[in-house]
Design a protein around this motif. Structure first.
Motif, PDB file in Angstrom:
ATOM      1  N   GLU A 146      23.938   3.753 -97.918  1.00  0.00           N
ATOM      2  CA  GLU A 146      24.088   4.621 -99.096  1.00  0.00           C
ATOM      3  C   GLU A 146      22.702   5.000 -99.647  1.00  0.00           C
ATOM      4  O   GLU A 146      22.460   6.151-100.008  1.00  0.00           O
ATOM      5  CB  GLU A 146      24.953   3.885-100.131  1.00  0.00           C
ATOM      6  N   ILE A 147      21.793   4.029 -99.673  1.00  0.00           N
ATOM      7  CA  ILE A 147      20.424   4.304-100.152  1.00  0.00           C
ATOM      8  C   ILE A 147      19.773   5.366 -99.262  1.00  0.00           C
ATOM      9  O   ILE A 147      19.190   6.338 -99.736  1.00  0.00           O
ATOM     10  CB  ILE A 147      19.563   3.013-100.135  1.00  0.00           C
ATOM     11  N   LEU A 148      19.911   5.187 -97.951  1.00  0.00           N
ATOM     12  CA  LEU A 148      19.286   6.143 -97.022  1.00  0.00           C
ATOM     13  C   LEU A 148      19.859   7.537 -97.213  1.00  0.00           C
ATOM     14  O   LEU A 148      19.134   8.532 -97.233  1.00  0.00           O
ATOM     15  CB  LEU A 148      19.494   5.690 -95.574  1.00  0.00           C
ATOM     16  N   HIS A 149      21.173   7.584 -97.335  1.00  0.00           N
ATOM     17  CA  HIS A 149      21.854   8.861 -97.479  1.00  0.00           C
ATOM     18  C   HIS A 149      21.364   9.582 -98.741  1.00  0.00           C
ATOM     19  O   HIS A 149      21.120  10.776 -98.750  1.00  0.00           O
ATOM     20  CB  HIS A 149      23.354   8.582 -97.550  1.00  0.00           C
ATOM     21  N   ARG A 150      21.191   8.811 -99.801  1.00  0.00           N
ATOM     22  CA  ARG A 150      20.818   9.374-101.104  1.00  0.00           C
ATOM     23  C   ARG A 150      19.335   9.700-101.181  1.00  0.00           C
ATOM     24  O   ARG A 150      18.924  10.675-101.773  1.00  0.00           O
ATOM     25  CB  ARG A 150      21.205   8.344-102.178  1.00  0.00           C
ATOM     26  N   ARG A 151      18.483   8.869-100.577  1.00  0.00           N
ATOM     27  CA  ARG A 151      17.047   8.980-100.811  1.00  0.00           C
ATOM     28  C   ARG A 151      16.231   9.614 -99.682  1.00  0.00           C
ATOM     29  O   ARG A 151      15.069   9.913 -99.850  1.00  0.00           O
ATOM     30  CB  ARG A 151      16.459   7.584-101.109  1.00  0.00           C
ATOM     31  N   PHE A 152      16.804   9.731 -98.486  1.00  0.00           N
ATOM     32  CA  PHE A 152      16.000  10.153 -97.332  1.00  0.00           C
ATOM     33  C   PHE A 152      16.696  11.319 -96.628  1.00  0.00           C
ATOM     34  O   PHE A 152      17.300  11.146 -95.569  1.00  0.00           O
ATOM     35  CB  PHE A 152      15.840   8.947 -96.391  1.00  0.00           C
ATOM     36  N   PRO A 153      16.610  12.538 -97.237  1.00  0.00           N
ATOM     37  CA  PRO A 153      17.382  13.673 -96.706  1.00  0.00           C
ATOM     38  C   PRO A 153      17.039  14.038 -95.258  1.00  0.00           C
ATOM     39  O   PRO A 153      17.870  14.588 -94.545  1.00  0.00           O
ATOM     40  CB  PRO A 153      17.038  14.817 -97.661  1.00  0.00           C
ATOM     41  N   LEU A 154      15.835  13.719 -94.819  1.00  0.00           N
ATOM     42  CA  LEU A 154      15.444  14.049 -93.444  1.00  0.00           C
ATOM     43  C   LEU A 154      16.410  13.430 -92.425  1.00  0.00           C
ATOM     44  O   LEU A 154      16.656  13.997 -91.360  1.00  0.00           O
ATOM     45  CB  LEU A 154      14.014  13.556 -93.193  1.00  0.00           C
ATOM     46  N   LEU A 155      16.985  12.295 -92.773  1.00  0.00           N
ATOM     47  CA  LEU A 155      17.852  11.599 -91.825  1.00  0.00           C
ATOM     48  C   LEU A 155      19.106  12.383 -91.470  1.00  0.00           C
ATOM     49  O   LEU A 155      19.691  12.168 -90.410  1.00  0.00           O
ATOM     50  CB  LEU A 155      18.244  10.216 -92.361  1.00  0.00           C
ATOM     51  N   ALA A 156      19.504  13.319 -92.350  1.00  0.00           N
ATOM     52  CA  ALA A 156      20.690  14.125 -92.064  1.00  0.00           C
ATOM     53  C   ALA A 156      20.465  14.997 -90.832  1.00  0.00           C
ATOM     54  O   ALA A 156      21.407  15.485 -90.216  1.00  0.00           O
ATOM     55  CB  ALA A 156      21.018  14.996 -93.265  1.00  0.00           C
ATOM     56  N   CYS A 157      19.207  15.188 -90.445  1.00  0.00           N
ATOM     57  CA  CYS A 157      18.878  16.054 -89.301  1.00  0.00           C
ATOM     58  C   CYS A 157      18.761  15.268 -87.996  1.00  0.00           C
ATOM     59  O   CYS A 157      18.622  15.851 -86.930  1.00  0.00           O
ATOM     60  CB  CYS A 157      17.549  16.760 -89.542  1.00  0.00           C
ATOM     61  N   LEU A 158      18.750  13.956 -88.095  1.00  0.00           N
ATOM     62  CA  LEU A 158      18.536  13.155 -86.885  1.00  0.00           C
ATOM     63  C   LEU A 158      19.759  13.160 -85.986  1.00  0.00           C
ATOM     64  O   LEU A 158      20.890  13.109 -86.476  1.00  0.00           O
ATOM     65  CB  LEU A 158      18.294  11.689 -87.276  1.00  0.00           C
ATOM     66  N   PRO A 159      19.554  13.174 -84.673  1.00  0.00           N
ATOM     67  CA  PRO A 159      20.698  13.004 -83.775  1.00  0.00           C
ATOM     68  C   PRO A 159      21.386  11.665 -84.079  1.00  0.00           C
ATOM     69  O   PRO A 159      20.712  10.683 -84.403  1.00  0.00           O
ATOM     70  CB  PRO A 159      20.044  12.962 -82.383  1.00  0.00           C
ATOM     71  N   PRO A 160      22.736  11.620 -83.993  1.00  0.00           N
ATOM     72  CA  PRO A 160      23.475  10.402 -84.373  1.00  0.00           C
ATOM     73  C   PRO A 160      22.991   9.135 -83.643  1.00  0.00           C
ATOM     74  O   PRO A 160      22.919   8.068 -84.247  1.00  0.00           O
ATOM     75  CB  PRO A 160      24.928  10.722 -84.005  1.00  0.00           C
ATOM     76  N   ASP A 161      22.640   9.254 -82.361  1.00  0.00           N
ATOM     77  CA  ASP A 161      22.171   8.062 -81.637  1.00  0.00           C
ATOM     78  C   ASP A 161      20.863   7.549 -82.218  1.00  0.00           C
ATOM     79  O   ASP A 161      20.612   6.344 -82.272  1.00  0.00           O
ATOM     80  CB  ASP A 161      21.951   8.371 -80.153  1.00  0.00           C
ATOM     81  N   ASP A 162      20.004   8.475 -82.643  1.00  0.00           N
ATOM     82  CA  ASP A 162      18.726   8.084 -83.249  1.00  0.00           C
ATOM     83  C   ASP A 162      18.957   7.363 -84.569  1.00  0.00           C
ATOM     84  O   ASP A 162      18.262   6.402 -84.893  1.00  0.00           O
ATOM     85  CB  ASP A 162      17.839   9.310 -83.502  1.00  0.00           C
ATOM     86  N   LEU A 163      19.927   7.850 -85.309  1.00  0.00           N
ATOM     87  CA  LEU A 163      20.228   7.239 -86.603  1.00  0.00           C
ATOM     88  C   LEU A 163      20.699   5.798 -86.406  1.00  0.00           C
ATOM     89  O   LEU A 163      20.269   4.885 -87.118  1.00  0.00           O
ATOM     90  CB  LEU A 163      21.305   8.066 -87.321  1.00  0.00           C
ATOM     91  N   ARG A 164      21.547   5.597 -85.410  1.00  0.00           N
ATOM     92  CA  ARG A 164      22.018   4.231 -85.111  1.00  0.00           C
ATOM     93  C   ARG A 164      20.849   3.346 -84.700  1.00  0.00           C
ATOM     94  O   ARG A 164      20.719   2.206 -85.128  1.00  0.00           O
ATOM     95  CB  ARG A 164      23.066   4.263 -83.996  1.00  0.00           C
ATOM     96  N   GLU A 165      19.985   3.894 -83.838  1.00  0.00           N
ATOM     97  CA  GLU A 165      18.824   3.105 -83.399  1.00  0.00           C
ATOM     98  C   GLU A 165      17.931   2.766 -84.610  1.00  0.00           C
ATOM     99  O   GLU A 165      17.445   1.645 -84.746  1.00  0.00           O
ATOM    100  CB  GLU A 165      18.011   3.872 -82.348  1.00  0.00           C
ATOM    101  N   LEU A 166      17.758   3.756 -85.473  1.00  0.00           N
ATOM    102  CA  LEU A 166      16.907   3.552 -86.652  1.00  0.00           C
ATOM    103  C   LEU A 166      17.445   2.413 -87.523  1.00  0.00           C
ATOM    104  O   LEU A 166      16.688   1.557 -87.987  1.00  0.00           O
ATOM    105  CB  LEU A 166      16.818   4.848 -87.468  1.00  0.00           C
ATOM    106  N   GLU A 167      18.755   2.390 -87.716  1.00  0.00           N
ATOM    107  CA  GLU A 167      19.336   1.330 -88.557  1.00  0.00           C
ATOM    108  C   GLU A 167      19.027  -0.051 -87.975  1.00  0.00           C
ATOM    109  O   GLU A 167      18.699  -0.986 -88.701  1.00  0.00           O
ATOM    110  CB  GLU A 167      20.853   1.536 -88.679  1.00  0.00           C
TER     111      GLU A 167
END
Ligand SMILES: [Zn+2]
Length: 268
Positions: free
Chosen positions: A24-45
């Motif tokens: 929720e923090i990432l979603h709210r505070r880091f808008p750049l992440l909305a552009c990341l490919p879904p696999d990258d987002l999972r790896e990032l977490e």
């Protein structure tokens, strides 16, 4: 064996479910992440969980460290690590966070004076960040300025023991291939650095911030900010530099699903 224990612990951390409150923090505070490919987002977490388990955060000047501060900084630091065989900034133990721009002593022309900083990276020492500068950077992801990307690029740069604008490009593989990576990096980065110095001296604008003209280490840090925050402009104006950074970071932000209306002219 220490190595396999570390590796095992990290694998376990990466596969632990990501706390919904952090997401929720990432979603709210880091808008750049909305552009990341879904696999990258999972790896990032997964990488964020390793980073937060291994690094200490210390609040300075009365700042109380919260999950929001830790997660927002970790996410940006870990974006630079995706797809790579990384040791998670091995020389870095702690991140010091000030509430806002802080003052530190610098020596300039043999004179000690106080200077204001939004961030610093010490070789084999801490990364220091001003929380207000971090918040400004994260909430405006397309202006080419990001103090966290900048300071953590310095940390990558120093992994080979020298802060010289040349990170570890190829630790494995046949020697001729590794040499060719370093040759190509040296040729293109020094050419681009010289070009930025000339543009800066002549007062010409560049997609790269002119602070990058300070020295090769600052050039790499500034180019990293630009690579992630103005990827299409960088690819258009400096295709060879973009290609080198793409090969190093193993990411292609110009191809991310960037927000509309996002045009190459918007932020030059
Ligand atoms: Zn710097």
């Amino acid at each position: 064996m220490i190595f396999s224990t570390t590796k095992g612990r990290r694998l376990k951390l990466r596969s632990t479910p990501f706390p919904p409150a952090w997401r929720e923090i990432l979603h709210r505070r880091f808008p750049l992440l909305a552009c990341l490919p879904p696999d990258d987002l999972r790896e990032l977490e997964g990488r964020i969980q390793v980073f937060l388990a291994e690094k200490q955060f210390e609040g300075c000047d009365g700042l109380v460290i919260t999950d929001e501060i830790r997660v927002v900084i970790a996410a940006q630091a870990c974006l630079l690590l995706l797809h790579r065989d990384t040791d998670y900034y091995p020389d870095l133990k702690s991140i010091l966070v000030y509430p806002s721009t802080y003052f530190s002593r610098v020596t300039e022309e043999d004179e000690e004076q106080q200077a204001a900083f939004a961030g610093q990276s010490w070789q084999r020492g801490p990364v220091i960040l001003a929380w207000d500068a971090v918040q400004g950077a994260v909430s405006n992801p397309w202006d080419g300025q990001n103090v966290v990307f900048h300071e953590f690029a310095h940390q990558l740069d120093e992994e080979d023991g020298r802060v010289d604008g040349v990170p570890v490009l190829a630790a494995k593989g046949p020697l001729p291939e590794r040499l060719s990576r370093y040759r190509s990096w040296a040729r293109i980065l020094s050419q681009e650095f010289a070009q930025l110095q000339q543009a800066s001296a002549a007062g010409h604008a560049s997609v790269l911030d002119e602070y990058g003209a300070t020295n090769p280490a600052e050039f790499f840090a500034v180019a990293t900010e630009c690579f992630f925050e103005k990827p299409r402009q960088l690819r258009e104006k400096h295709p060879e530099l973009y290609a080198e950074l793409k090969r190093f970071y193993q990411q292609d932000p110009a191809e991310w699903d960037l927000p509309a209306p996002f045009t190459p002219e918007a932020n030059t």
